[in-house]
Write an enzyme that holds these catalytic residues in place. Structure first.
Site, PDB file in Angstrom:
ATOM      1  N   ASP A   1     -13.614  59.985  21.371  1.00 30.83           N
ATOM      2  CA  ASP A   1     -14.315  58.842  20.886  1.00 30.83           C
ATOM      3  C   ASP A   1     -15.156  58.452  22.194  1.00 30.83           C
ATOM      4  O   ASP A   1     -15.110  58.753  23.309  1.00 30.83           O
ATOM      5  CB  ASP A   1     -13.754  57.737  20.686  1.00 30.83           C
TER       6      ASP A   1
HETATM    7  C1  BGC Z   1     -16.687  54.830  17.386  1.00 34.87           C
HETATM    8  C2  BGC Z   1     -16.587  55.915  16.583  1.00 34.87           C
HETATM    9  C3  BGC Z   1     -17.941  56.514  16.408  1.00 34.87           C
HETATM   10  C4  BGC Z   1     -18.646  56.904  17.765  1.00 34.87           C
HETATM   11  C5  BGC Z   1     -20.000  57.126  17.774  1.00 34.87           C
HETATM   12  C6  BGC Z   1     -17.224  54.889  18.743  1.00 34.87           C
HETATM   13  O1  BGC Z   1     -17.482  53.649  19.002  1.00 34.87           O
HETATM   14  O2  BGC Z   1     -15.116  54.243  17.778  1.00 34.87           O
HETATM   15  O3  BGC Z   1     -15.818  55.883  15.171  1.00 34.87           O
HETATM   16  O4  BGC Z   1     -18.021  57.575  15.638  1.00 34.87           O
HETATM   17  O5  BGC Z   1     -18.637  55.559  18.579  1.00 34.87           O
HETATM   18  O6  BGC Z   1     -20.875  56.269  17.307  1.00 34.87           O
END
Ligand code: BGC
Length: 721
Positions: A263
């Site tokens: 993530d």
């Molecule tokens: C989120 C993810 C997301 C990623 C990219 C993160 O903060 O938890 O779900 O895909 O950011 O934007």
């Protein structure tokens, strides 16, 4: 030269060109062969570069070898802007990327319609390609454990079986378009509170029975290409450097062959992360460096910049990571890229965004998502009989298409409930609007006293008052949990005042999770839960209220009377950066059943304008069939639910568990036989001592329900060893 000769020459030239192509560039060879060939041509440095992104949403390209970047975009509810963190891309003033905004995951799950989820996912994949992206960051399959989690709306509710079916439908549809999905967030990301630091303590059985199944189904049934790890720690280790999750569970036990992506900002080490089974760290490059330099990024607990080529090569040189481990990570990334056709695809985007078909699909999806919770008979409305209609509330004139954060899509247009009601009511109706109360945190055009008085006066002179309340992205979204289960400030009081002024008061709620309703539920004539239903929310709300659409959604999550009734309450959000999931497997209806607590609305509940009769139940350990008849006067869909009640087992087991469902559309008077397949997995519990699943022999009771607490037929079968 004759034309035949010219053609022959051309064919020979093409053949020569093919032969001189390195094998990895030859689309007719299989992915495995192409990966091995390409790997053999890469230098140590080039391989190391592949383990981190080159930008906010791009993996590392390689010009020498012609390796393209994987171009990503957020999902899962549509294609979101990919130019920066959600704080940036959701702010006004950034270059907007517009795409179809589909209903939130929780709303899609309310349809219990895997075909619909697949259609929407296919459209999202097609729009990704049209916008030049190769990968969509979804679906979100984390379980709703507590009503306050800020991201409840993104996922598919509280039940692992339902979430699994939705996940498989979504992933298969995306991959069929050769777009790369990324099932997220692995694992146990069920609260936003201190999401970068919280250590989630869960026992092995609970992980396997509640928090893993949707991921396991994604891997084993849909063959998902990418899994995104979660921000939190699980049992002491960050998910991004957790070998139990990324290697033992995903790869060794489930046979995952794709790659793991971190993530965004969830890595805290080099060797432990790579050795645990992390393949690609995101984000990377300059955007990552600039983001990591911002004090708030670190203050929030983000980590990043650990799998840069410099750090990987240093770890290799010092023997903290082996070349074989790095090769394996690169192999996994490349294998997905070849499988998805990234090396063979024209670089120009193909397809369209916002076509009439996609708009219609968003509307169909919204229609099926809405859940009618209460109806004393006031619905469906008839503008001939009750022409004076008041539309009131902070969510009436704006469309809350989704919750806040990385999943929020900017649609080209959206239909507000007020517009949808106007359209559905037709020319005979007199629709008048009053704000009633401003959304908490949003500007109020007048004093609250004036706003309320205006709305009450309007309700008084109307035949019907539709009060549209709920949450907004700034109050329910990623990065923070909801403050409480109550409606935002002033909305309960508004409902009280309107209900006192008009006995035909109808409440419509746009929110991503349950809210408290006990103060007013007995004093209103109807309640419609609209969730965040995407860009077509208003049409769906209007059509359900006026009967053009017969509601068919059913709750994918239990609505407690109060927050304290929620089974995980008391074990949330944790203390000293630790949260014990002490309720174990008793999440959602499993907990309400175990503790014999009456919910406000049970899991699986939802009303229709039709009625349905269930008959002729036949059961065996392999198959259950039942006849369903529409006994109402309108065409409508019913969602039949199959729950299994286990025999006495060596371990404590839930009273019942969802093991099948079917959404059946019937004309008035029509009937249909509905059949469910069962296998041993439906009867099994996870034995933590044996680290495996056990189908205990004995007598199982099959319950077929219109909800988890409205059982219409029962039968039994014996499972012998
Ligand atoms: C989120 C993810 C997301 C990623 C990219 C993160 O903060 O938890 O779900 O895909 O950011 O934007």
């Amino acid at each position: 030269m004759t034309s035949e000769l010219a053609l022959l020459l051309l064919a020979a030239l093409c053949l020569c060109a093919q032969e001189s192509l390195p094998p990895y560039k030859n689309p007719s060879l299989d992915a495995g062969r192409r990966v091995s060939d390409l790997l053999s041509r890469m230098t140590v440095r080039e391989k190391a570069e592949m383990l981190a992104g080159s930008g906010w949403m791009e993996s590392q390209p390689n010009a020498r070898l012609g390796i393209p970047a994987i171009k990503m975009a957020d999902g899962p509810l549509g294609v979101r802007n990919w130019r920066g963190s959600s704080a940036v891309t959701n702010a006004a003033g950034t270059v907007p990327v517009t795409a179809t905004a589909f209903p939130a995951g929780i709303a899609m799950a309310s349809s219990w319609d895997t075909g619909l989820v697949a259609h929407a996912a296919r459209a999202i994949a097609q729009e990704s390609k049209a916008l030049g992206r190769d990968m969509i960051l979804g679906p979100t399959v984390n379980i709703n454990r507590v009503p306050l989690w800020g991201r409840n709306f993104e996922g598919y509710g509280e039940d692992p079986f339902l979430a699994s079916r939705m996940a498989v439908a979504y992933i298969r549809a995306v991959q069929a378009e050769r777009v790369i999905p990324s099932v997220k967030h692995f694992a146990a990301n069920n609260e936003e509170y201190e999401r970068h630091r919280i250590d989630v303590k869960i026992d092995e059985r609970t992980l396997n029975e509640i928090y893993f199944p949707a991921f396991k189904a994604a891997v084993q049934e849909a063959g998902v290409w990418v899994v995104m790890s979660a921000y939190n720690k699980l049992n002491g280790l960050y998910c991004a450097e957790n070998p139990y999750l990324l290697t033992d569970t995903l790869r060794k036990r489930w046979g995952f062959r794709g790659f793991v992506i971190s993530d965004w900002g969830s890595t805290y080490s080099t060797a432990p992360t790579v050795n645990a089974g992390m393949d690609l760290e995101m984000p990377g490059g300059e955007p990552m460096r600039r983001w990591m330099d911002r004090p708030e990024t670190r203050r929030d607990g983000n980590g990043g910049g650990w799998l840069t080529a410099d750090k990987i090569t240093a770890a290799l040189a010092e023997g903290r990571v082996t070349q074989a481990t790095v090769d394996e990570a690169v192999r996994r990334i490349l294998r997905v890229m070849f499988t998805a056709g990234l090396f063979d695809r024209a670089s120009a985007p193909t397809g369209e965004v916002d076509t009439p078909e996609q708009r219609q699909l968003a509307r169909d999806a919204a229609n099926e998502s809405l859940v009618l919770l209460k109806n004393t008979g006031v619905l469906p409305l008839n503008a001939e009989k009750t022409p004076k209609i008041a539309v009131i509330g902070p969510n009436a004139a704006v469309t809350r298409t989704g919750g806040g954060g990385s999943s929020l899509v900017r649609p080209k247009y959206s239909v507000s409930p007020l517009d949808g009601i106007r359209e559905a009511a037709g020319p005979r109706a007199e629709i008048a609007y009053a704000l009633g109360v401003a959304m908490e945190g949003e500007d109020a055009p007048k004093s609250s006293r004036e706003l309320r008085a205006e709305a009450v006066a309007l309700a008084r002179r109307s035949d019907v008052a539709i009060i549209i309340v709920g949450y907004a992205p700034k109050l329910e979204g990623e990065g923070f949990d909801r403050k409480s289960m109550d409606l935002p400030a002033g909305q309960d009081d508004l409902i009280d005042a309107i209900a006192a002024a008009n006995r035909n008061s109808i409440v419509v709620v746009a929110a991503g999770a349950p809210i408290t309703m006990t103060h007013w539920i007995d004093r209103v004539a109807a309640v419609l839960y609209a969730w965040y239903a995407g860009q077509e929310a208003g049409h769906a709300i209007g059509d359900v209220l006026f009967g053009a659409v017969n509601p068919s959604g059913k709750l994918p999550v239990t609505f407690p009377k109060s927050l304290a009734d929620s089974p995980a309450w008391g074990h949330y959000p944790g203390e000293n950066l630790q949260v014990e999931y002490s309720e174990g497997i008793y999440v959602g209806y499993r907990g309400f059943d175990k503790h014999n607590v009456e919910p406000l609305f049970p899991f699986g509940y939802g009303l229709s304008y039709s009625t349905f009769a269930y008959s002729n139940l036949k059961v065996s350990p392999q198959r259950v069939t039942i006849r369903l008849r529409n006994t109402g006067a309108r065409a409508g869909a019913e969602v039949l639910q199959l729950y299994l009640q286990p025999p006495p087992s060596p371990v404590d087991r839930p009273l019942k568990e969802l093991k099948g469902f079917a959404r059946v559309m019937l004309q008035p008077g029509e009937s249909q036989s509905v059949s469910f397949a069962l296998d041993k997995s439906a009867m099994s519990y996870y034995d933590a001592n044996a680290h495996g699943w056990v189908a205990a022999p004995g007598r199982y009771t099959v319950l077929i329900g219109a909800s988890s607490r409205d059982i219409r037929a029962r039968g039994q079968f014996d499972l012998t060893k």
